[in-house]
Design a protein around this motif. Structure first.
Motif, PDB file in Angstrom:
ATOM      1  N   THR A 131     -19.513  81.570 -12.338  1.00  0.00           N
ATOM      2  CA  THR A 131     -19.082  80.321 -12.796  1.00  0.00           C
ATOM      3  C   THR A 131     -19.911  79.689 -13.675  1.00  0.00           C
ATOM      4  OG1 THR A 131     -18.051  79.798 -10.528  1.00  0.00           O
ATOM      5  CG2 THR A 131     -18.401  77.903 -12.223  1.00  0.00           C
ATOM      6  N   ALA A 185     -16.699  75.303  -9.725  1.00  0.00           N
ATOM      7  CA  ALA A 185     -16.272  76.289  -8.800  1.00  0.00           C
ATOM      8  C   ALA A 185     -14.754  76.363  -8.408  1.00  0.00           C
ATOM      9  CB  ALA A 185     -17.136  76.334  -7.898  1.00  0.00           C
ATOM     10  N   ASP A 235     -12.752  79.084 -10.037  1.00  0.00           N
ATOM     11  CA  ASP A 235     -13.666  79.586 -11.069  1.00  0.00           C
ATOM     12  C   ASP A 235     -12.923  79.658 -12.149  1.00  0.00           C
ATOM     13  OD1 ASP A 235     -16.132  80.807 -11.614  1.00  0.00           O
ATOM     14  OD2 ASP A 235     -15.544  82.865 -11.182  1.00  0.00           O
ATOM     15  N   ARG A 272     -13.917  86.145  -5.526  1.00  0.00           N
ATOM     16  CA  ARG A 272     -14.256  84.697  -5.883  1.00  0.00           C
ATOM     17  C   ARG A 272     -14.374  83.832  -4.613  1.00  0.00           C
ATOM     18  NH1 ARG A 272     -17.174  85.930  -7.960  1.00  0.00           N
ATOM     19  NH2 ARG A 272     -17.626  84.190  -9.213  1.00  0.00           N
ATOM     20  N   ALA A 308     -17.680  82.658  -5.961  1.00  0.00           N
ATOM     21  CA  ALA A 308     -17.749  81.442  -6.699  1.00  0.00           C
ATOM     22  C   ALA A 308     -17.860  80.232  -5.681  1.00  0.00           C
ATOM     23  CB  ALA A 308     -16.540  81.271  -7.606  1.00  0.00           C
TER      24      ALA A 308
END
Length: 251
Positions: A2, A8, A72, A91, A166
């Protein structure tokens, strides 16, 4: 990873309705929320306020009825199920109250599982290092039945963090633990934010747990009702929860 300017996770007018007609229930009602990189947010509210729905929609585990979720930098609304699954695996991390470990696998195998499901081989030593980071060095070959509840939750945290997602979502991560084990889990989550700039969004009913976060979002009737800095203290947080409960009853 990120960017500094990219949240995020971001929810934009996020709405989730279950059922239709007179039976329709709106669990999320046009919620706007941003979760910045390297921050720890606790989400609180009365039963039925939409906490778990927010978490599941923000993580891509449930689809919105309206609005948008961006993980993200990627809007998830138009992704196919396969693409959404790939995004979650790469993520998003998730920690559940019930641990959700695979009983037949060792601690190390449980931690490596998300990487293997994503078709990736863990880097040499990565799983062992992650287990050591959560205080489980030497327990790599232990199965869940050979670990305490607190140790199982630490395995679950290691599993969620091994891919450096993320964002890590945690749904009542201390709810099934005693006070000492719960405090240890909160210290691990706090350290992940402070030392690795991990983003964490945690649903909790415990003001003491919420006080470890950087901020607390309060939900009532599917809407963001209020916000406090985590450093406000457990007593002040508890008072806001009581206020939210009174508001819901009054309606």
């Amino acid at each position: 990873m990120t960017d500094h300017g990219t949240p995020a996770v971001e929810l934009r007018a996020a709405t989730r309705t279950y059922g239709t007609g007179e039976r329709a229930v709106t669990a999320l009602d046009r919620v706007d929320a941003r979760f910045e990189p390297g921050t720890f947010t606790a989400v609180m509210g009365p039963s039925g306020s939409g906490k778990s729905t927010l978490l599941h929609c923000a993580a891509g585990l449930d689809r919105l009825s309206g609005g948008e979720v961006v993980i993200d930098g990627v809007p998830v609304g138009n992704l196919s199920e396969r693409a959404l699954t790939r995004l979650r695996r790469s993520r998003v991390g998730f920690v559940f109250q019930a641990f959700n470990l695979v009983p037949a696998l060792t601690a190390a195998q449980n931690v490596a599982l998300p990487l293997r499901l994503a078709g990736r081989r863990p880097e040499p030593g990565a799983v062992t290092a992650m287990l050591a980071e959560v205080g489980l060095a030497g327990r790599e070959r232990h199965r869940p039945s050979e670990l305490s509840g607190g140790q199982q939750q630490r395995v679950a945290i290691a599993r969620a963090l091994v891919s450096r997602p993320a964002v890590l979502f945690a749904d009542e991560p201390t709810g099934a633990l005693d006070a000492a084990s719960g405090a240890a889990v909160l210290r691990l989550l706090r350290a992940a934010v402070d030392h690795h700039r991990q983003t964490i969004v945690m649903v909790t009913h415990d003001p003491l747990a919420a006080a470890t976060a950087d901020r607390v979002l309060f939900l009532a009737d599917g809407r963001v009702f209020d916000e406090l800095p985590g450093g406000a203290g457990a007593e002040r947080i508890a008072l806001r929860i009581a206020h939210a409960q009174h508001t819901v009853v009054a309606r």
